[in-house]
Design a protein around this motif. Sequence first.
Motif, PDB file in Angstrom:
ATOM      1  N   GLY A 181       0.369  -5.442  -5.315  1.00 54.80           N
ATOM      2  CA  GLY A 181       0.140  -5.406  -4.707  1.00 54.80           C
ATOM      3  C   GLY A 181      -0.327  -6.404  -3.476  1.00 54.80           C
ATOM      4  N   PRO A 182       0.411  -5.939  -2.299  1.00 52.69           N
ATOM      5  CA  PRO A 182       0.675  -7.283  -1.453  1.00 52.69           C
ATOM      6  C   PRO A 182      -0.629  -8.193  -1.479  1.00 52.69           C
ATOM      7  CG  PRO A 182       0.118  -5.548  -0.086  1.00 52.69           C
ATOM      8  CD  PRO A 182      -0.271  -4.913  -2.161  1.00 52.69           C
ATOM      9  N   ILE A 183      -0.332  -9.386  -0.396  1.00 56.69           N
ATOM     10  CA  ILE A 183      -1.702  -9.959   0.039  1.00 56.69           C
ATOM     11  C   ILE A 183      -1.891 -10.004   0.878  1.00 56.69           C
ATOM     12  CG2 ILE A 183      -2.138 -12.468   0.474  1.00 56.69           C
ATOM     13  CD1 ILE A 183       0.406 -13.546  -1.014  1.00 56.69           C
ATOM     14  N   ASP A 184      -3.764  -9.884   1.272  1.00 54.71           N
ATOM     15  CA  ASP A 184      -4.656  -9.833   2.753  1.00 54.71           C
ATOM     16  C   ASP A 184      -4.097 -10.273   3.401  1.00 54.71           C
ATOM     17  OD1 ASP A 184      -5.608  -7.934   3.899  1.00 54.71           O
ATOM     18  OD2 ASP A 184      -6.995  -7.414   3.054  1.00 54.71           O
ATOM     19  N   ILE A 185      -3.044 -10.600   4.531  1.00 56.38           N
ATOM     20  CA  ILE A 185      -3.078 -11.985   4.717  1.00 56.38           C
ATOM     21  C   ILE A 185      -4.543 -11.843   6.053  1.00 56.38           C
ATOM     22  CG2 ILE A 185      -0.871 -12.252   4.153  1.00 56.38           C
ATOM     23  CD1 ILE A 185      -0.207 -11.312   7.824  1.00 56.38           C
ATOM     24  N   ALA A 186      -5.260 -10.863   6.535  1.00 56.51           N
ATOM     25  CA  ALA A 186      -5.929 -10.947   7.867  1.00 56.51           C
ATOM     26  C   ALA A 186      -7.033 -10.251   7.567  1.00 56.51           C
ATOM     27  CB  ALA A 186      -5.154 -10.323   8.887  1.00 56.51           C
ATOM     28  N   PRO A 187      -7.802 -10.185   6.606  1.00 58.54           N
ATOM     29  CA  PRO A 187      -8.938  -9.937   6.225  1.00 58.54           C
ATOM     30  C   PRO A 187     -10.387 -10.549   7.203  1.00 58.54           C
ATOM     31  CG  PRO A 187      -8.596 -12.092   4.499  1.00 58.54           C
ATOM     32  CD  PRO A 187      -7.698 -11.232   5.659  1.00 58.54           C
ATOM     33  N   GLU A 188     -10.908  -9.345   8.104  1.00 56.16           N
ATOM     34  CA  GLU A 188     -12.154  -9.906   8.330  1.00 56.16           C
ATOM     35  C   GLU A 188     -13.432 -10.262   7.445  1.00 56.16           C
ATOM     36  OE1 GLU A 188     -12.059  -6.444  11.265  1.00 56.16           O
ATOM     37  OE2 GLU A 188     -11.780  -8.272  13.137  1.00 56.16           O
ATOM     38  N   ARG A 189     -13.790  -9.607   6.323  1.00 53.96           N
ATOM     39  CA  ARG A 189     -14.742  -9.637   5.761  1.00 53.96           C
ATOM     40  C   ARG A 189     -14.652  -9.856   4.859  1.00 53.96           C
ATOM     41  NH1 ARG A 189     -20.151  -8.437   8.423  1.00 53.96           N
ATOM     42  NH2 ARG A 189     -20.140  -6.942   5.778  1.00 53.96           N
ATOM     43  N   LEU A 240      -3.036   5.216  21.141  1.00 49.16           N
ATOM     44  CA  LEU A 240      -1.514   3.944  21.019  1.00 49.16           C
ATOM     45  C   LEU A 240      -1.441   4.123  19.175  1.00 49.16           C
ATOM     46  CD1 LEU A 240      -0.099   1.703  21.442  1.00 49.16           C
ATOM     47  CD2 LEU A 240      -2.473  -0.033  20.492  1.00 49.16           C
ATOM     48  N   LEU A 241       0.010   4.330  19.722  1.00 51.85           N
ATOM     49  CA  LEU A 241       0.624   4.588  18.091  1.00 51.85           C
ATOM     50  C   LEU A 241       1.224   3.280  16.838  1.00 51.85           C
ATOM     51  CD1 LEU A 241       2.459   7.667  18.403  1.00 51.85           C
ATOM     52  CD2 LEU A 241       0.718   8.150  18.464  1.00 51.85           C
ATOM     53  N   PHE A 242       0.017   3.776  16.277  1.00 51.42           N
ATOM     54  CA  PHE A 242       0.403   2.158  15.545  1.00 51.42           C
ATOM     55  C   PHE A 242       1.392   2.469  13.787  1.00 51.42           C
ATOM     56  CE2 PHE A 242      -2.248  -0.792  11.699  1.00 51.42           C
ATOM     57  CZ  PHE A 242      -0.863  -1.358  12.385  1.00 51.42           C
ATOM     58  N   PHE A 243       1.963   2.380  13.670  1.00 56.96           N
ATOM     59  CA  PHE A 243       3.512   2.684  12.950  1.00 56.96           C
ATOM     60  C   PHE A 243       3.218   1.331  12.021  1.00 56.96           C
ATOM     61  CE2 PHE A 243       5.697   6.367  13.341  1.00 56.96           C
ATOM     62  CZ  PHE A 243       5.546   6.617  14.837  1.00 56.96           C
ATOM     63  N   PHE A 244       2.947   1.747  10.948  1.00 61.27           N
ATOM     64  CA  PHE A 244       2.610   0.366   9.583  1.00 61.27           C
ATOM     65  C   PHE A 244       2.836   0.877   8.346  1.00 61.27           C
ATOM     66  CE2 PHE A 244      -0.615   1.845   6.990  1.00 61.27           C
ATOM     67  CZ  PHE A 244      -1.579   2.378   7.731  1.00 61.27           C
ATOM     68  N   GLU A 245       3.523  -0.391   7.548  1.00 60.54           N
ATOM     69  CA  GLU A 245       3.640  -0.417   5.890  1.00 60.54           C
ATOM     70  C   GLU A 245       2.778  -1.017   5.192  1.00 60.54           C
ATOM     71  OE1 GLU A 245       7.840  -2.254   6.073  1.00 60.54           O
ATOM     72  OE2 GLU A 245       8.527  -0.512   6.574  1.00 60.54           O
ATOM     73  N   THR A 246       2.012  -0.470   4.357  1.00 61.50           N
ATOM     74  CA  THR A 246       0.550  -1.239   4.187  1.00 61.50           C
ATOM     75  C   THR A 246       1.184  -2.778   3.114  1.00 61.50           C
ATOM     76  OG1 THR A 246       1.231  -0.326   1.918  1.00 61.50           O
ATOM     77  CG2 THR A 246      -0.237   1.150   3.202  1.00 61.50           C
ATOM     78  N   ASP A 247       2.601  -2.912   2.937  1.00 61.55           N
ATOM     79  CA  ASP A 247       2.792  -4.266   2.287  1.00 61.55           C
ATOM     80  C   ASP A 247       3.425  -5.118   3.104  1.00 61.55           C
ATOM     81  OD1 ASP A 247       5.184  -2.788   2.591  1.00 61.55           O
ATOM     82  OD2 ASP A 247       6.497  -3.673   0.713  1.00 61.55           O
ATOM     83  N   CYS A 248       4.017  -4.578   4.536  1.00 59.44           N
ATOM     84  CA  CYS A 248       3.842  -5.961   5.653  1.00 59.44           C
ATOM     85  C   CYS A 248       3.165  -6.844   6.013  1.00 59.44           C
ATOM     86  CB  CYS A 248       4.423  -5.193   6.369  1.00 59.44           C
ATOM     87  SG  CYS A 248       4.890  -5.498   7.998  1.00 59.44           S
ATOM     88  N   PRO A 249       3.628  -8.054   5.893  1.00 58.93           N
ATOM     89  CA  PRO A 249       2.072  -9.014   6.669  1.00 58.93           C
ATOM     90  C   PRO A 249       2.038  -8.857   7.983  1.00 58.93           C
ATOM     91  CG  PRO A 249       3.914 -10.235   5.848  1.00 58.93           C
ATOM     92  CD  PRO A 249       4.585  -8.747   5.414  1.00 58.93           C
TER      93      PRO A 249
END
Lengths: 95, 507
Positions: free
Chosen positions: B156-164, B19-28
């Motif tokens: 720096g983007p806001i980390d909207i979904a941290p687990e820990r 499963l390829l996951f294309f992502f941008e580091t600042d994308c919510p």
Amino acid sequence: MPQVLVNPMNEAAAAAQAPAPRLASLEGRRLALLDISKPGGSVFLDHLEQALRERYQVAEVLRERKPTFTKPAPAGVLGRLISAKPDAVIEALAD
Amino acid sequence: MVHAPLFSLLSARIGSPSLLFFFETDCPTCRLATPYLNRLHEAAGGPVIGVSQDGDAETARFVEQLGVRFPVYVDRGWEVSRAYNPQTAPTLYLVGTSGGIEATLEGFDKGELNSLAAKLGYKAQRLAGEFDGAPSSKPGCMSRHLEPQAAVPAAGPIDIAPERGKRASHILLEDAQDPYEYCMRAFGDPLPVVPPTPERVDRMLRATSLGPEQVIGLVPPCYGAATVEKIAANAVMAGCEPPMMRVLIPLIRAACDERFNLHGIQATTHFATPLILVNGPVRRELGFACAGNVFSNVTRANSTLGRAFQLILTNLGGARPGQIDMSTLGHPGKFSYCIAENEEASPWEPYRAGSAITLFAADPPRGVSEHTARSGKVLLKAICATLATVWSWRVCMTPEAFVILCPEHAETLRRDRFSKRDVRDFLFENTGVPLGAYEEEDGGEGTQPRSTYEEVTIGGERNYRKFRAPESIHIVVAGGTAGKFSAVIGSWATGPRGSQVVTYPIE
């Protein structure tokens, strides 16, 4: 013996941002007006745009609008504002 | 079937699905999707490959912040991105054992993500649950290789979904310092609170199976991380008993659900504050009051749950009065605003079946007294008159309302054979603002958008309909069995452009 408490507050440190340098003059500048879409906002901003052009010789006025005042500006609106590279942005309230 | 272009990490998995996951580091949206992909990667034998569209430094920060547990390919120059040509980030490509692209998911969508997970043999419960606090779907950003000017993310983007999150720090007080006085000033409401000592917080933490560092939500508008430990510390301060953690966890998830739009509620100058409604067996199990004095200082459960929630909103969310919370008049419910439905005294089905909490961006309650009405219709007309003035007398279509019917009023309606839906529909059909109120063209609030209002006849008189749909009126039975007093509670801005009512089950 000191008493110990568990800190119940948000401990994330917010990075301080210095304000952008102020413009010495508006003449010949490109400004952007961000309408947050409150009632009457566009009426107020139309007058402001006219005053900026006629009284302060602003060269260009870009207009952007948030879809709703109840939420932060979405990435698309911010992206368009940033990529247009205006000299200054006025975020306008209304009511 | 389109064949998946090969690159190093994918070549290494030939013969196994990926499963390829294309992502941008600042994308919510990419950040929202990442924790699910972490879980899927671990549970399904390591199929996930990340393709970062940003540079080494941003990617490394993203991997660290989000605890990424799948391998990530840094797509310098966007060569792989150009080969696959995703239109948005995130885009997921399911590459089958034969090397063909078998499915594509653009943006975030729980349903589609669950079906991709199923195709990869994910056998646990559904990967993305309905009530985990995340929206059911969210569009992505434009793929980096298609952006007109490829800019490296500046801030720096806001980390909207941290687990820990991090464990809470400890505060040491000198022996001579009064902890009650200190806590009241530092994080009270601002009444005295129970000092959150490690022993008290531990007792609270032992009531949940979740780890203290687990993040339940980021609380708007400052997006402080509500870790289980921080929730527990605020619950201690509010006077909650440990079993209340069972309600606080889904409550914070619901409050951080995008549909509820807590950001707007906490930042508005309007009255609104969240009203908590509790339904189901949990009312009895934890001692929630639903009868007499339901809105007031009647039981520990209602008072402390509502108070813990408000403390979390100010201490973690940052909406402190006079600072970010600039409400013009405020709301007495900002101390505590929590009721339960009196399901036993109701002739109808409850607002929500089973143990659940519901949140509504609410005005204070307005009383409706009706002691002499002999019929359901006469009673409902009295309620219509109050409903007609929520938000402001000439504003139609935008508000919603909760109608809290007392048991005696509910009984009058039952006797006249009103179902709960009949009550709601009658209130919808018979609440309006007379056209005469708009004749003067005086520019008052609610007069400008009248071309969008719907004209109806109520009691032989032409009116604009107050509410946009019957679903805008929510019916709840609560209160004591003596006294014919009901209440109407108006809303803040509603719908997708305001705040939507959210209900979360309590496990």
